[in-house]
Design a protein around this motif. Structure first.
Motif, PDB file in Angstrom:
ATOM      1  N   LYS A  77       0.823  -1.217   0.000  1.00 27.04           N
ATOM      2  CA  LYS A  77       0.000   0.000   0.000  1.00 27.04           C
ATOM      3  C   LYS A  77       0.854   1.263   0.000  1.00 27.04           C
ATOM      4  O   LYS A  77       0.372   2.332  -0.351  1.00 27.04           O
ATOM      5  CB  LYS A  77      -0.926   0.009   1.225  1.00 27.04           C
ATOM      6  N   ASN A  78       2.119   1.158   0.417  1.00 22.02           N
ATOM      7  CA  ASN A  78       3.014   2.313   0.467  1.00 22.02           C
ATOM      8  C   ASN A  78       3.903   2.346  -0.764  1.00 22.02           C
ATOM      9  O   ASN A  78       4.518   1.337  -1.116  1.00 22.02           O
ATOM     10  CB  ASN A  78       3.884   2.270   1.725  1.00 22.02           C
ATOM     11  N   GLU A  79       3.957   3.502  -1.419  1.00 16.89           N
ATOM     12  CA  GLU A  79       4.912   3.664  -2.521  1.00 16.89           C
ATOM     13  C   GLU A  79       6.281   4.022  -1.982  1.00 16.89           C
ATOM     14  O   GLU A  79       7.298   3.511  -2.434  1.00 16.89           O
ATOM     15  CB  GLU A  79       4.411   4.748  -3.465  1.00 16.89           C
ATOM     16  N   LYS A  80       6.296   4.924  -0.996  1.00 15.32           N
ATOM     17  CA  LYS A  80       7.515   5.302  -0.300  1.00 15.32           C
ATOM     18  C   LYS A  80       7.179   5.487   1.169  1.00 15.32           C
ATOM     19  O   LYS A  80       6.031   5.736   1.531  1.00 15.32           O
ATOM     20  CB  LYS A  80       8.095   6.614  -0.851  1.00 15.32           C
ATOM     21  N   ILE A  81       8.213   5.395   2.020  1.00 19.62           N
ATOM     22  CA  ILE A  81       8.028   5.686   3.436  1.00 19.62           C
ATOM     23  C   ILE A  81       9.136   6.622   3.896  1.00 19.62           C
ATOM     24  O   ILE A  81      10.240   6.622   3.326  1.00 19.62           O
ATOM     25  CB  ILE A  81       8.007   4.410   4.309  1.00 19.62           C
ATOM     26  N   LEU A  82       8.822   7.437   4.913  1.00 23.22           N
ATOM     27  CA  LEU A  82       9.811   8.315   5.528  1.00 23.22           C
ATOM     28  C   LEU A  82      10.265   7.675   6.830  1.00 23.22           C
ATOM     29  O   LEU A  82       9.444   7.397   7.710  1.00 23.22           O
ATOM     30  CB  LEU A  82       9.199   9.688   5.816  1.00 23.22           C
ATOM     31  N   VAL A  83      11.564   7.447   6.952  1.00 23.49           N
ATOM     32  CA  VAL A  83      12.118   6.807   8.140  1.00 23.49           C
ATOM     33  C   VAL A  83      12.936   7.859   8.884  1.00 23.49           C
ATOM     34  O   VAL A  83      13.880   8.433   8.336  1.00 23.49           O
ATOM     35  CB  VAL A  83      12.991   5.592   7.775  1.00 23.49           C
ATOM     36  N   GLY A  84      12.588   8.111  10.160  1.00 19.08           N
ATOM     37  CA  GLY A  84      13.275   9.109  10.962  1.00 19.08           C
ATOM     38  C   GLY A  84      13.918   8.500  12.192  1.00 19.08           C
ATOM     39  O   GLY A  84      13.515   7.433  12.661  1.00 19.08           O
ATOM     40  N   ILE A  85      14.930   9.202  12.745  1.00 21.79           N
ATOM     41  CA  ILE A  85      15.666   8.736  13.915  1.00 21.79           C
ATOM     42  C   ILE A  85      15.545   9.788  15.010  1.00 21.79           C
ATOM     43  O   ILE A  85      15.795  10.976  14.776  1.00 21.79           O
ATOM     44  CB  ILE A  85      17.152   8.473  13.573  1.00 21.79           C
ATOM     45  N   PHE A  86      15.166   9.336  16.229  1.00 21.75           N
ATOM     46  CA  PHE A  86      15.031  10.199  17.401  1.00 21.75           C
ATOM     47  C   PHE A  86      15.884   9.629  18.535  1.00 21.75           C
ATOM     48  O   PHE A  86      15.834   8.419  18.783  1.00 21.75           O
ATOM     49  CB  PHE A  86      13.572  10.250  17.883  1.00 21.75           C
ATOM     50  N   PRO A  87      16.697  10.451  19.241  1.00 22.11           N
ATOM     51  CA  PRO A  87      17.454   9.948  20.401  1.00 22.11           C
ATOM     52  C   PRO A  87      16.506   9.595  21.560  1.00 22.11           C
ATOM     53  O   PRO A  87      15.536  10.292  21.812  1.00 22.11           O
ATOM     54  CB  PRO A  87      18.350  11.132  20.782  1.00 22.11           C
ATOM     55  N   LYS A  88      16.834   8.493  22.266  1.00 27.00           N
ATOM     56  CA  LYS A  88      16.056   8.123  23.446  1.00 27.00           C
ATOM     57  C   LYS A  88      16.363   9.039  24.620  1.00 27.00           C
ATOM     58  O   LYS A  88      15.531   9.216  25.504  1.00 27.00           O
ATOM     59  CB  LYS A  88      16.369   6.678  23.848  1.00 27.00           C
ATOM     60  N   LYS A  89      17.568   9.620  24.637  1.00 27.02           N
ATOM     61  CA  LYS A  89      17.966  10.491  25.731  1.00 27.02           C
ATOM     62  C   LYS A  89      18.965  11.512  25.191  1.00 27.02           C
ATOM     63  O   LYS A  89      19.401  11.409  24.033  1.00 27.02           O
ATOM     64  CB  LYS A  89      18.600   9.679  26.865  1.00 27.02           C
ATOM     65  N   ASN A  90      19.309  12.497  26.012  1.00 26.83           N
ATOM     66  CA  ASN A  90      20.348  13.442  25.617  1.00 26.83           C
ATOM     67  C   ASN A  90      21.660  12.687  25.421  1.00 26.83           C
ATOM     68  O   ASN A  90      22.093  11.936  26.293  1.00 26.83           O
ATOM     69  CB  ASN A  90      20.529  14.518  26.687  1.00 26.83           C
ATOM     70  N   THR A  91      22.278  12.886  24.256  1.00 27.91           N
ATOM     71  CA  THR A  91      23.483  12.124  23.913  1.00 27.91           C
ATOM     72  C   THR A  91      24.684  13.065  23.897  1.00 27.91           C
ATOM     73  O   THR A  91      24.643  14.132  23.270  1.00 27.91           O
ATOM     74  CB  THR A  91      23.320  11.460  22.535  1.00 27.91           C
ATOM     75  N   LEU A  92      25.745  12.649  24.593  1.00 30.41           N
ATOM     76  CA  LEU A  92      26.973  13.454  24.678  1.00 30.41           C
ATOM     77  C   LEU A  92      27.978  12.975  23.649  1.00 30.41           C
ATOM     78  O   LEU A  92      27.913  11.850  23.145  1.00 30.41           O
ATOM     79  CB  LEU A  92      27.558  13.352  26.081  1.00 30.41           C
ATOM     80  N   ALA A  93      28.915  13.836  23.348  1.00 29.00           N
ATOM     81  CA  ALA A  93      30.022  13.438  22.470  1.00 29.00           C
ATOM     82  C   ALA A  93      30.788  12.301  23.143  1.00 29.00           C
ATOM     83  O   ALA A  93      31.055  12.326  24.340  1.00 29.00           O
ATOM     84  CB  ALA A  93      30.932  14.633  22.216  1.00 29.00           C
ATOM     85  N   GLY A  94      31.112  11.281  22.346  1.00 32.91           N
ATOM     86  CA  GLY A  94      31.837  10.135  22.885  1.00 32.91           C
ATOM     87  C   GLY A  94      30.913   9.023  23.352  1.00 32.91           C
ATOM     88  O   GLY A  94      31.404   7.996  23.840  1.00 32.91           O
ATOM     89  N   GLU A  95      29.586   9.195  23.247  1.00 33.03           N
ATOM     90  CA  GLU A  95      28.631   8.145  23.630  1.00 33.03           C
ATOM     91  C   GLU A  95      28.083   7.466  22.384  1.00 33.03           C
ATOM     92  O   GLU A  95      28.130   8.018  21.284  1.00 33.03           O
ATOM     93  CB  GLU A  95      27.456   8.734  24.412  1.00 33.03           C
ATOM     94  N   PHE A  96      27.547   6.253  22.584  1.00 34.76           N
ATOM     95  CA  PHE A  96      26.745   5.628  21.549  1.00 34.76           C
ATOM     96  C   PHE A  96      25.388   6.340  21.525  1.00 34.76           C
ATOM     97  O   PHE A  96      24.886   6.809  22.552  1.00 34.76           O
ATOM     98  CB  PHE A  96      26.538   4.137  21.817  1.00 34.76           C
ATOM     99  N   LEU A  97      24.785   6.395  20.349  1.00 32.67           N
ATOM    100  CA  LEU A  97      23.482   7.043  20.198  1.00 32.67           C
ATOM    101  C   LEU A  97      22.382   5.982  20.270  1.00 32.67           C
ATOM    102  O   LEU A  97      22.182   5.220  19.330  1.00 32.67           O
ATOM    103  CB  LEU A  97      23.402   7.796  18.858  1.00 32.67           C
ATOM    104  N   GLU A  98      21.720   5.923  21.439  1.00 36.35           N
ATOM    105  CA  GLU A  98      20.577   5.026  21.577  1.00 36.35           C
ATOM    106  C   GLU A  98      19.374   5.725  20.947  1.00 36.35           C
ATOM    107  O   GLU A  98      18.941   6.776  21.414  1.00 36.35           O
ATOM    108  CB  GLU A  98      20.311   4.723  23.042  1.00 36.35           C
ATOM    109  N   ALA A  99      18.861   5.111  19.893  1.00 35.65           N
ATOM    110  CA  ALA A  99      17.871   5.821  19.075  1.00 35.65           C
ATOM    111  C   ALA A  99      16.609   4.982  18.868  1.00 35.65           C
ATOM    112  O   ALA A  99      16.601   3.765  19.072  1.00 35.65           O
ATOM    113  CB  ALA A  99      18.473   6.197  17.724  1.00 35.65           C
TER     114      ALA A  99
END
Length: 442
Positions: free
Chosen positions: A307-329
């Motif tokens: 039913k979908n021709e295209k989909i939009l896939v977005g990424i949101f952080p679960k928490k505030n992410t600092l430099a040097g951390e993994f991005l839990e998304a």
């Protein structure tokens, strides 16, 4: 008249008396005798006759001059009888008057009683009038309620008709969904195989991540980096901010499971590369993003949905992410669709080119703002600044200059150069601005 008669009577009586006296004196002197009577007696008889004559003439004059005297002389008995009858009638009338007075008293009592009853009836009438007014008010309220009930009935009837139409549409949709359900049930084994394959690959990635996180060296480095980042307040990504999104084309051919995996892997690689610019921590496989496996399964199912021709896939952080951390998304998706077809008129307006340049610029800005609002209502995504695109100043200036070169009313038509999708921004790259004079037909 009566006075004149009395006066005449006195005069006549005096004259007769005078004449009688003169006659008597002459007879006495001459000693005349009438019928052989002695003169002395003759004088007496003449005196008597004179008195009789005076009385007769007086009575005659009174009778001639007064009807009352005639009546008294000739009709006295009749008058007495009539007077008796009148007295009897008066007595009878007095009795009648007495009876009438008694009746009048009775009537007065009846009148008082009538007035009393009338007052009671008036009070009762006032009470009835008050009850009638209350009933009339109640009747008017009932009429208003009836009209409102009729309006509600008509509205409910219209709602029922609309619901019946919706039920028909829903029945048709239900039949279509049942057909789609049958198709999906037929394709379910293939989907399950694809999902199992994806789950095994995801589980492998998770296992590798867990193995890496168990290493003491990684924990020490991560702790030091996190501590340093918090001390410097180096937050590179805020919680719940959309930090990356991309449009992916769905793959309706369910036999090509490798294409789905390639599409997802390529998306993750592109996102990882774009987000690593902010000095995120990288694992042995070069990944900085950590996803919940259920997110990957949902995206895979969306890519398999015909039913979908295209989909939009977005990424949101679960928490505030600092430099040097993994991005839990968290990875989410929405259907992608065309906002405007190619060559579709986005908006148009007439502008008076004879106005000053500031007024023309203001009207053009209003047109662009209205276009942006209409595009947002149709589903176009806003950018970081809250807008949906921007026309560069040179392009904006060229449009204004073109308007000013024409005279009178001009029409501005903004068209889509090509298909415009939800994730795109509006600009002169995908919009065409046509400026032409307005032709007034005779």
């Amino acid at each position: 008249m009566l006075l004149y008669m009395i006066f005449a009577l006195i005069v006549v009586s005096g004259l007769i008396a005078y004449l009688g006296d003169q006659i008597g004196m002459k007879i006495g002197k001459k000693r005349l005798s009438i019928f052989g009577i002695r003169p002395k007696y003759t004088s007496i008889i003449i005196t008597i006759l004179t008195g009789i004559l005076i009385a007769t003439i007086s009575i005659a004059l009174l009778m001639i001059g007064s009807e009352g005297v005639r009546t008294a002389v000739f009709d006295m008995e009749e008058m007495v009888a009539k007077l008796g009858r009148l007295n009897q009638q008066v007595s009878e009338k007095e009795v009648e008057i007495t009876d009438t007075q008694i009746e009048l008293e009775e009537l007065k009592e009846e009148k008082k009683q009538f007035y009393s009853e009338n007052e009671e009836l008036q009070l009762e009438l006032d009470l009835k009038k008050k009850e009638y007014q209350e009933l009339e008010i109640s009747y008017m309220d009932m009429e208003i309620s009836l009209v409102k009930a009729q309006d509600d009935y008509y509205q409910l009837n219209e709602s029922k008709i609309e619901l019946d139409q919706k039920i028909i549409i829903l029945d048709e949709q239900k039949a279509q969904l049942e057909d789609e359900k049958a198709n999906i049930e037929n394709e379910l084994p293939i989907l399950k195989d694809a999902i199992e394959t994806l789950e095994s690959q995801v589980n492998g990635l998770i296992k590798q991540t867990e193995d890496l996180t168990k290493k003491n060296i990684y924990l020490i480095l991560e702790g030091q980096q996190v501590k340093k980042a918090y001390e410097n307040k180096d937050i590179v990504y805020q919680k719940d901010d959309l930090i990356y999104f991309e449009s992916l084309k769905t793959i309706p051919d369910f036999q090509k499971q490798e294409e789905i995996l390639d599409a997802m892997n390529n998306y993750i690689v592109r996102a990882n590369k774009a987000l690593q610019k902010n000095m995120l921590q990288v694992d042995e496989m070069g990944l900085s993003l950590k996803f919940d496996p259920s997110n990957l399964i949902q995206i895979a199912e969306a890519l398999l949905d015909p039913k979908n021709e295209k989909i939009l896939v977005g990424i949101f952080p679960k928490k505030n992410t600092l430099a040097g951390e993994f991005l839990e998304a968290i990875m989410v998706w929405e259907p992608n669709y065309k906002i405007y077809e190619s060559n579709e008129i986005v908006i148009q307006k007439e502008i008076d080119s004879d106005k000053d340049i500031t007024s023309v610029q203001n009207e053009l800005n209003e047109l662009l703002e209205k276009m942006s609002q209409r595009s947002i209502e149709r589903g176009l995504f806003r950018n970081v600044s809250g807008g949906v695109g921007k026309i560069s100043f040179p392009d904006f200036y060229l449009i204004v200059e073109k308007i000013k070169t024409l005279n009178g009313k001009v029409k501005i038509i903004i068209q889509a150069k090509r298909d415009i999708w939800r994730q795109e921004t509006l600009s002169t790259e995908n919009l065409r601005f046509d400026v032409s004079p307005v032709v007034n037909l005779p």
